[in-house]
Design a protein around this motif. Structure first.
Motif, PDB file in Angstrom:
ATOM      1  N   PRO A   1      10.628  26.840 -15.547  1.00 35.86           N
ATOM      2  CA  PRO A   1      11.746  25.889 -15.615  1.00 35.86           C
ATOM      3  C   PRO A   1      12.062  25.254 -14.264  1.00 35.86           C
ATOM      4  CG  PRO A   1      12.257  27.853 -16.882  1.00 35.86           C
ATOM      5  CD  PRO A   1      11.002  28.148 -16.140  1.00 35.86           C
ATOM      6  N   TYR A   2      11.964  26.047 -13.197  1.00 36.03           N
ATOM      7  CA  TYR A   2      12.194  25.513 -11.845  1.00 36.03           C
ATOM      8  C   TYR A   2      11.148  24.469 -11.494  1.00 36.03           C
ATOM      9  CZ  TYR A   2      12.038  25.302  -6.761  1.00 36.03           C
ATOM     10  OH  TYR A   2      11.989  24.854  -5.464  1.00 36.03           O
ATOM     11  N   GLN A   3       9.891  24.740 -11.861  1.00 36.41           N
ATOM     12  CA  GLN A   3       8.834  23.779 -11.574  1.00 36.41           C
ATOM     13  C   GLN A   3       9.051  22.478 -12.327  1.00 36.41           C
ATOM     14  OE1 GLN A   3       4.754  25.215 -11.710  1.00 36.41           O
ATOM     15  NE2 GLN A   3       5.458  27.320 -11.455  1.00 36.41           N
ATOM     16  N   ILE A   4       9.482  22.579 -13.570  1.00 39.30           N
ATOM     17  CA  ILE A   4       9.751  21.372 -14.370  1.00 39.30           C
ATOM     18  C   ILE A   4      10.833  20.532 -13.701  1.00 39.30           C
ATOM     19  CG2 ILE A   4      10.583  20.517 -16.591  1.00 39.30           C
ATOM     20  CD1 ILE A   4       9.449  23.106 -17.839  1.00 39.30           C
TER      21      ILE A   4
ATOM     22  N   LEU B   1       0.820  -1.203   0.000  1.00 38.81           N
ATOM     23  CA  LEU B   1       0.000   0.000   0.000  1.00 38.81           C
ATOM     24  C   LEU B   1       0.861   1.263   0.000  1.00 38.81           C
ATOM     25  CD1 LEU B   1      -2.856  -0.966   2.485  1.00 38.81           C
ATOM     26  CD2 LEU B   1      -3.046  -0.630   0.011  1.00 38.81           C
ATOM     27  N   ILE B   2       1.950   1.223   0.759  1.00 35.32           N
ATOM     28  CA  ILE B   2       2.874   2.363   0.765  1.00 35.32           C
ATOM     29  C   ILE B   2       3.453   2.580  -0.631  1.00 35.32           C
ATOM     30  CG2 ILE B   2       5.097   3.206   1.614  1.00 35.32           C
ATOM     31  CD1 ILE B   2       4.441   1.872   4.289  1.00 35.32           C
ATOM     32  N   GLY B   3       3.822   1.476  -1.271  1.00 31.31           N
ATOM     33  CA  GLY B   3       4.368   1.567  -2.623  1.00 31.31           C
ATOM     34  C   GLY B   3       3.365   2.138  -3.612  1.00 31.31           C
ATOM     35  N   VAL B   4       2.126   1.703  -3.492  1.00 26.76           N
ATOM     36  CA  VAL B   4       1.079   2.218  -4.380  1.00 26.76           C
ATOM     37  C   VAL B   4       0.874   3.712  -4.159  1.00 26.76           C
ATOM     38  CG1 VAL B   4      -1.383   2.122  -4.906  1.00 26.76           C
ATOM     39  CG2 VAL B   4      -0.097   0.006  -4.620  1.00 26.76           C
ATOM     40  N   GLY B   5       0.856   4.128  -2.885  1.00 28.86           N
ATOM     41  CA  GLY B   5       0.689   5.547  -2.569  1.00 28.86           C
ATOM     42  C   GLY B   5       1.829   6.391  -3.113  1.00 28.86           C
ATOM     43  N   LEU B   6       3.058   5.889  -2.958  1.00 27.28           N
ATOM     44  CA  LEU B   6       4.220   6.617  -3.473  1.00 27.28           C
ATOM     45  C   LEU B   6       4.202   6.681  -4.992  1.00 27.28           C
ATOM     46  CD1 LEU B   6       7.015   5.241  -1.117  1.00 27.28           C
ATOM     47  CD2 LEU B   6       6.117   7.571  -1.170  1.00 27.28           C
ATOM     48  N   LEU B   7       3.762   5.601  -5.620  1.00 21.69           N
ATOM     49  CA  LEU B   7       3.682   5.586  -7.077  1.00 21.69           C
ATOM     50  C   LEU B   7       2.652   6.610  -7.572  1.00 21.69           C
ATOM     51  CD1 LEU B   7       4.583   4.310  -9.722  1.00 21.69           C
ATOM     52  CD2 LEU B   7       2.807   2.572  -9.432  1.00 21.69           C
ATOM     53  N   ALA B   8       1.525   6.701  -6.865  1.00 17.31           N
ATOM     54  CA  ALA B   8       0.509   7.694  -7.226  1.00 17.31           C
ATOM     55  C   ALA B   8       1.071   9.113  -7.083  1.00 17.31           C
ATOM     56  CB  ALA B   8      -0.729   7.519  -6.353  1.00 17.31           C
ATOM     57  N   SER B   9       1.853   9.346  -6.025  1.00 15.19           N
ATOM     58  CA  SER B   9       2.472  10.659  -5.825  1.00 15.19           C
ATOM     59  C   SER B   9       3.457  10.974  -6.941  1.00 15.19           C
ATOM     60  CB  SER B   9       3.192  10.709  -4.476  1.00 15.19           C
ATOM     61  OG  SER B   9       2.287  10.530  -3.408  1.00 15.19           O
ATOM     62  N   SER B  10       4.195   9.949  -7.372  1.00 22.85           N
ATOM     63  CA  SER B  10       5.143  10.132  -8.460  1.00 22.85           C
ATOM     64  C   SER B  10       4.434  10.510  -9.755  1.00 22.85           C
ATOM     65  CB  SER B  10       5.953   8.845  -8.669  1.00 22.85           C
ATOM     66  OG  SER B  10       6.815   8.971  -9.782  1.00 22.85           O
ATOM     67  N   LEU B  11       3.319   9.842 -10.030  1.00 27.09           N
ATOM     68  CA  LEU B  11       2.560  10.144 -11.243  1.00 27.09           C
ATOM     69  C   LEU B  11       1.984  11.554 -11.193  1.00 27.09           C
ATOM     70  CD1 LEU B  11       0.695   6.753 -11.784  1.00 27.09           C
ATOM     71  CD2 LEU B  11       2.651   7.647 -13.074  1.00 27.09           C
TER      72      LEU B  11
ATOM     73  N   VAL C   1       4.755  13.880 -12.056  1.00 25.36           N
ATOM     74  CA  VAL C   1       4.983  13.831 -13.505  1.00 25.36           C
ATOM     75  C   VAL C   1       3.954  14.701 -14.220  1.00 25.36           C
ATOM     76  CG1 VAL C   1       4.870  12.344 -15.546  1.00 25.36           C
ATOM     77  CG2 VAL C   1       6.070  11.566 -13.505  1.00 25.36           C
ATOM     78  N   HIS C   2       2.701  14.606 -13.775  1.00 26.94           N
ATOM     79  CA  HIS C   2       1.636  15.408 -14.360  1.00 26.94           C
ATOM     80  C   HIS C   2       1.917  16.896 -14.199  1.00 26.94           C
ATOM     81  CE1 HIS C   2      -2.375  16.728 -15.460  1.00 26.94           C
ATOM     82  NE2 HIS C   2      -2.534  17.290 -14.275  1.00 26.94           N
ATOM     83  N   ARG C   3       2.368  17.307 -13.003  1.00 25.80           N
ATOM     84  CA  ARG C   3       2.683  18.705 -12.765  1.00 25.80           C
ATOM     85  C   ARG C   3       3.853  19.174 -13.623  1.00 25.80           C
ATOM     86  NH1 ARG C   3      -0.921  21.818 -10.330  1.00 25.80           N
ATOM     87  NH2 ARG C   3       0.769  23.157  -9.604  1.00 25.80           N
ATOM     88  N   ALA C   4       4.862  18.319 -13.795  1.00 22.85           N
ATOM     89  CA  ALA C   4       6.006  18.675 -14.631  1.00 22.85           C
ATOM     90  C   ALA C   4       5.580  18.837 -16.090  1.00 22.85           C
ATOM     91  CB  ALA C   4       7.091  17.605 -14.512  1.00 22.85           C
ATOM     92  N   ILE C   5       4.690  17.965 -16.543  1.00 27.72           N
ATOM     93  CA  ILE C   5       4.193  18.046 -17.924  1.00 27.72           C
ATOM     94  C   ILE C   5       3.413  19.342 -18.129  1.00 27.72           C
ATOM     95  CG2 ILE C   5       2.575  17.023 -19.573  1.00 27.72           C
ATOM     96  CD1 ILE C   5       3.405  14.283 -18.509  1.00 27.72           C
TER      97      ILE C   5
ATOM     98  N   LEU D   1      12.437  15.895 -10.603  1.00 24.92           N
ATOM     99  CA  LEU D   1      13.318  15.228  -9.646  1.00 24.92           C
ATOM    100  C   LEU D   1      12.518  14.498  -8.562  1.00 24.92           C
ATOM    101  CD1 LEU D   1      16.092  17.951  -9.177  1.00 24.92           C
ATOM    102  CD2 LEU D   1      16.290  15.777 -10.406  1.00 24.92           C
ATOM    103  N   VAL D   2      11.469  15.162  -8.066  1.00 25.64           N
ATOM    104  CA  VAL D   2      10.640  14.520  -7.042  1.00 25.64           C
ATOM    105  C   VAL D   2       9.966  13.276  -7.599  1.00 25.64           C
ATOM    106  CG1 VAL D   2       8.622  14.803  -5.565  1.00 25.64           C
ATOM    107  CG2 VAL D   2      10.271  16.662  -5.765  1.00 25.64           C
ATOM    108  N   ALA D   3       9.489  13.363  -8.835  1.00 26.12           N
ATOM    109  CA  ALA D   3       8.832  12.208  -9.461  1.00 26.12           C
ATOM    110  C   ALA D   3       9.802  11.041  -9.595  1.00 26.12           C
ATOM    111  CB  ALA D   3       8.285  12.595 -10.829  1.00 26.12           C
ATOM    112  N   GLY D   4      11.043  11.326 -10.022  1.00 22.19           N
ATOM    113  CA  GLY D   4      12.028  10.261 -10.180  1.00 22.19           C
ATOM    114  C   GLY D   4      12.395   9.613  -8.857  1.00 22.19           C
ATOM    115  N   GLY D   5      12.629  10.447  -7.823  1.00 22.18           N
ATOM    116  CA  GLY D   5      12.985   9.898  -6.520  1.00 22.18           C
ATOM    117  C   GLY D   5      11.853   9.107  -5.900  1.00 22.18           C
TER     118      GLY D   5
END
Length: 274
Positions: free
Chosen positions: A246-249, A8-18, A21-25, A254-258
């Protein structure tokens, strides 16, 4: 053996990563849209064309309740972004020495209200249609919002924190007429002390930078947002609007990758892969 907690922790972290990614896009999309459009307004407008303009706001029709905003200036309101927020405590400390300790502000409703207004860039007047922003952010309706429902969710603050809107020139907090309307109060003293209303406003005669997609409606040019091109509103100009993108991207990338790396480890452990 499957470890439910780690999974469940992994799923939550994966959702945060996505989400990152959406915010960077979105930030990348906005940077490309604004930087490639520039501040030039073409001599002719074509349906479906991406255009960036900067000019003077001309208000034709007022948005709902705009006459209750109590803006210092006398100019008419063309549109405004608003939010309702309140103090909320999860662990209130009765022994706290300071008022409001262990409490935090939450935004529980926000929206975008627009009348009919145009922007005159020196060549022509172009009407601005904000419906795409309202739909994209699932904006609340100021005339029907209920202060009885004060749960803060991800949708509650989307309009107020919109990446597509930068309005910093005209700001109003707790105008009494609109507070009385929203809280159905007969006098200011009946308004709850822990409730706050804020609005950022587009006024007649001010300079506004707008980027979006052209739509020709009965020969009249309209600038709006679409799935292809977002609508951008800024009273600070395009250079200031794009300065932080550019800073937001970089930040969200970086947060998405980590987060994705940590999520992968948690899922692998939780599912017994490693």
């Amino acid at each position: 053996m499957v470890d439910a907690v780690r999974t469940l922790i992994g799923v939550g972290l994966l959702a945060s990563s996505l989400w990152c990614v959406h915010r960077a896009i979105i930030a990348g999309r906005l940077y490309r849209s604004v930087s490639t459009s520039g501040n030039r307004s073409p001599s002719t407008l074509v349906d479906g064309e991406k255009v960036a303009i900067k000019g003077t706001v001309n208000v034709r029709d007022l948005p709902p309740l705009s006459d209750s905003l109590s803006i210092d200036e006398e100019e008419s309101v063309g549109a405004y972004v608003w939010r309702l927020k309140e103090y909320q405590s999860y662990n209130y400390n009765l022994d706290a020495e300071e008022s409001g300790a262990d409490m935090q502000m939450i935004t529980y409703a926000s929206g975008i209200e627009s009348g009919t207004f145009t922007v005159d860039d020196g060549r022509r007047e172009i009407r601005i249609d904000t419906d795409w922003l309202t739909e994209t952010h699932d904006s609340a309706d100021i005339t029907t919002v209920s202060p009885d429902w004060t749960v803060s969710t991800g949708l509650s603050k989307r309009s107020w924190r919109s990446t597509y809107i930068q309005l910093d020139e005209h700001w109003t907090v707790n105008p009494i007429p609109i507070m009385e309307y929203i809280f159905d109060a007969d006098a200011p003293e009946e308004i709850p002390d822990d409730e706050f209303f804020e609005a950022r406003v587009i006024l007649d005669g001010e300079m506004l930078a707008v980027c979006g997609e052209v739509s020709m409606e009965q020969g009249t040019p309209v600038l709006q947002g679409s799935d292809k091109e977002p609508l951008v509103l800024s009273d600070q100009g395009f250079d200031e609007f794009s300065r932080s993108l550019p800073y937001q991207i970089l930040k969200y990338g970086l947060v998405a990758g980590g987060t994705a790396a940590i999520a992968s480890l948690a899922l692998a452990n939780g599912l017994g892969i490693v």
